[in-house]
Design an enzyme around this catalytic site. Structure first.
Site, PDB file in Angstrom:
ATOM      1  N   ARG A   1      -4.384  -4.795  -5.798  1.00  0.00           N
ATOM      2  CA  ARG A   1      -5.250  -3.618  -5.768  1.00  0.00           C
ATOM      3  C   ARG A   1      -6.628  -4.005  -6.250  1.00  0.00           C
ATOM      4  O   ARG A   1      -6.771  -4.557  -7.334  1.00  0.00           O
ATOM      5  CB  ARG A   1      -4.710  -2.567  -6.756  1.00  0.00           C
TER       6      ARG A   1
ATOM      7  N   THR B   1     -11.998  -0.076  -6.270  1.00  0.00           N
ATOM      8  CA  THR B   1     -11.692   0.926  -5.229  1.00  0.00           C
ATOM      9  C   THR B   1     -10.233   1.381  -5.280  1.00  0.00           C
ATOM     10  O   THR B   1      -9.888   2.396  -4.685  1.00  0.00           O
ATOM     11  CB  THR B   1     -11.930   0.334  -3.824  1.00  0.00           C
TER      12      THR B   1
ATOM     13  N   ASP C   1       0.568  -2.722 -16.788  1.00  0.00           N
ATOM     14  CA  ASP C   1       0.451  -3.534 -15.565  1.00  0.00           C
ATOM     15  C   ASP C   1       1.742  -4.326 -15.378  1.00  0.00           C
ATOM     16  O   ASP C   1       2.036  -5.257 -16.144  1.00  0.00           O
ATOM     17  CB  ASP C   1      -0.756  -4.471 -15.685  1.00  0.00           C
TER      18      ASP C   1
ATOM     19  N   ASP D   1       1.410  -8.212 -14.905  1.00  0.00           N
ATOM     20  CA  ASP D   1       1.032  -8.910 -16.142  1.00  0.00           C
ATOM     21  C   ASP D   1       2.207  -8.950 -17.120  1.00  0.00           C
ATOM     22  O   ASP D   1       2.429  -9.975 -17.791  1.00  0.00           O
ATOM     23  CB  ASP D   1      -0.166  -8.218 -16.797  1.00  0.00           C
TER      24      ASP D   1
HETATM   25  C1  PRP Z   1       0.600  -3.252  -8.709  1.00  0.00           C
HETATM   26  C2  PRP Z   1       2.019  -2.883  -8.302  1.00  0.00           C
HETATM   27  C3  PRP Z   1       1.827  -2.360  -6.921  1.00  0.00           C
HETATM   28  C4  PRP Z   1       0.484  -1.676  -7.003  1.00  0.00           C
HETATM   29  C5  PRP Z   1       0.719  -0.205  -7.109  1.00  0.00           C
HETATM   30  O1  PRP Z   1       0.234  -4.440  -8.166  1.00  0.00           O
HETATM   31  O2  PRP Z   1       2.903  -3.949  -8.374  1.00  0.00           O
HETATM   32  O3  PRP Z   1       1.826  -3.355  -5.917  1.00  0.00           O
HETATM   33  O4  PRP Z   1      -0.146  -2.157  -8.199  1.00  0.00           O
HETATM   34  O5  PRP Z   1      -0.471   0.483  -7.068  1.00  0.00           O
HETATM   35  P1  PRP Z   1      -0.849   1.462  -5.872  1.00  0.00           P
HETATM   36  O6  PRP Z   1       0.342   2.322  -5.624  1.00  0.00           O
HETATM   37  O7  PRP Z   1      -2.015   2.242  -6.429  1.00  0.00           O
HETATM   38  O8  PRP Z   1      -1.235   0.645  -4.681  1.00  0.00           O
HETATM   39  P2  PRP Z   1      -1.170  -5.144  -8.505  1.00  0.00           P
HETATM   40  O9  PRP Z   1      -2.193  -4.734  -7.497  1.00  0.00           O
HETATM   41  O10 PRP Z   1      -1.510  -4.881  -9.942  1.00  0.00           O
HETATM   42  O11 PRP Z   1      -0.885  -6.666  -8.252  1.00  0.00           O
HETATM   43  P3  PRP Z   1       0.120  -7.666  -8.994  1.00  0.00           P
HETATM   44  O12 PRP Z   1       1.520  -7.221  -8.672  1.00  0.00           O
HETATM   45  O13 PRP Z   1      -0.213  -8.977  -8.391  1.00  0.00           O
HETATM   46  O14 PRP Z   1      -0.164  -7.612 -10.480  1.00  0.00           O
HETATM   47  N1  URA Z   2       0.173  -1.024 -11.013  1.00  0.00           N
HETATM   48  C1  URA Z   2       0.768  -1.302 -12.187  1.00  0.00           C
HETATM   49  O1  URA Z   2       1.196  -2.452 -12.420  1.00  0.00           O
HETATM   50  N2  URA Z   2       0.880  -0.333 -13.096  1.00  0.00           N
HETATM   51  C2  URA Z   2       0.425   0.904 -12.885  1.00  0.00           C
HETATM   52  O2  URA Z   2       0.568   1.772 -13.760  1.00  0.00           O
HETATM   53  C3  URA Z   2      -0.203   1.191 -11.662  1.00  0.00           C
HETATM   54  C4  URA Z   2      -0.307   0.206 -10.733  1.00  0.00           C
END
Ligand code: PRP
Ligand code: URA
Length: 210
Positions: A105, A109, A201, A204
């Site tokens: 994400r 944005t 997160d 993380d």
């Molecule tokens: C997180 C999560 C989803 C997304 C959800 O991933 O694992 O993929 O956010 O958010 P949304 O519903 O608003 O799209 P992130 O983008 O943090 O990436 P990561 O898994 O690599 O940490």
């Molecule tokens: N992605 C995450 O990992 N946590 C949240 O709360 C939202 C999006």
């Protein structure tokens, strides 16, 4: 909420999600919990998996049995955090193929950005379980579902550990045909797009990168 959205709310799932949320849960325990919850959810989400008849010989006689039809389902984690659900589901379905869709994400944005895709060639002919622990705005899940549909996948289910109402609503608008299973439904999103109360997160916390 539409009929094909299931909030599991099972006592074991609620118990484990409480510990998953806890800021004092360390990386090792977080990984174990995410995996265990995913396994419990997959048991529920595969309740209508197609079976085919098979003969089985017991030590006493031959009888009719059933097994998962064809090559079985394909598991598709959304990278990175979806990887945290793979091991648990593989405990139930150890021979399934695992495809990958890499999305992150954009922090400003909140729109998902694709960076990697690798899927089995015959994915269109198989049931697909798309997995990601967090359904926040719903943008990532929606993009991944659109992509899988564009590859011809017709039997598609989405599983997440924690859903926000905003994400459920987006999937309702953009993918009303897709069954959604969530462990629990949380309250809302904050201004940065994090689920409240959520768990922070997920990527993380799984990979120890915060
Ligand atoms: C997180 C999560 C989803 C997304 C959800 O991933 O694992 O993929 O956010 O958010 P949304 O519903 O608003 O799209 P992130 O983008 O943090 O990436 P990561 O898994 O690599 O940490
Ligand atoms: N992605 C995450 O990992 N946590 C949240 O709360 C939202 C999006």
């Amino acid at each position: 909420m539409r009929d094909n959205v299931t909030i599991l709310n099972h006592p074991l799932i609620r118990h484990k999600i409480t510990y998953l949320r806890d800021v004092s849960t360390d990386t090792k325990s977080f990984r174990e919990l995410a995996s265990e919850i995913a396994m419990l959810m997959a048991y529920e989400a595969t309740h209508d998996l197609a079976l085919e008849p098979v003969e089985v010989t017991t030590p006493l006689e031959t009888c009719k049995g059933e097994r998962i039809a064809g090559k079985g389902p394909v598991l598709v984690p959304i990278l990175r955090a979806g990887l945290g659900m793979v091991d648990g589901i593989l405990k139930l379905l150890p021979r399934v193929a695992v495809g990958h869709i890499g999305l992150y994400r954009d922090e400003k944005t909140l729109m998902p950005v694709e960076y990697y895709v690798k899927l089995p060639d015959d994915i269109a002919d198989r049931p697909v379980l798309l997995i990601d622990p967090m359904l926040a705005t719903g943008g990532s899940a929606s993009l991944a579902l659109t992509y899988l549909k564009s590859k011809g996948v017709r039997n598609l289910t989405f599983l997440c550990l924690i859903a926000a109402p905003e994400g459920i609503q987006l999937l309702d608008e953009e993918h009303p045909d897709i069954p959604v299973y969530a462990g629990v439904l949380d309250r809302s999103l904050n201004e940065q797009g994090y689920i409240l109360p959520g768990l922070g997160d997920a990527g993380d916390r799984l990979f120890g990168t915060d």
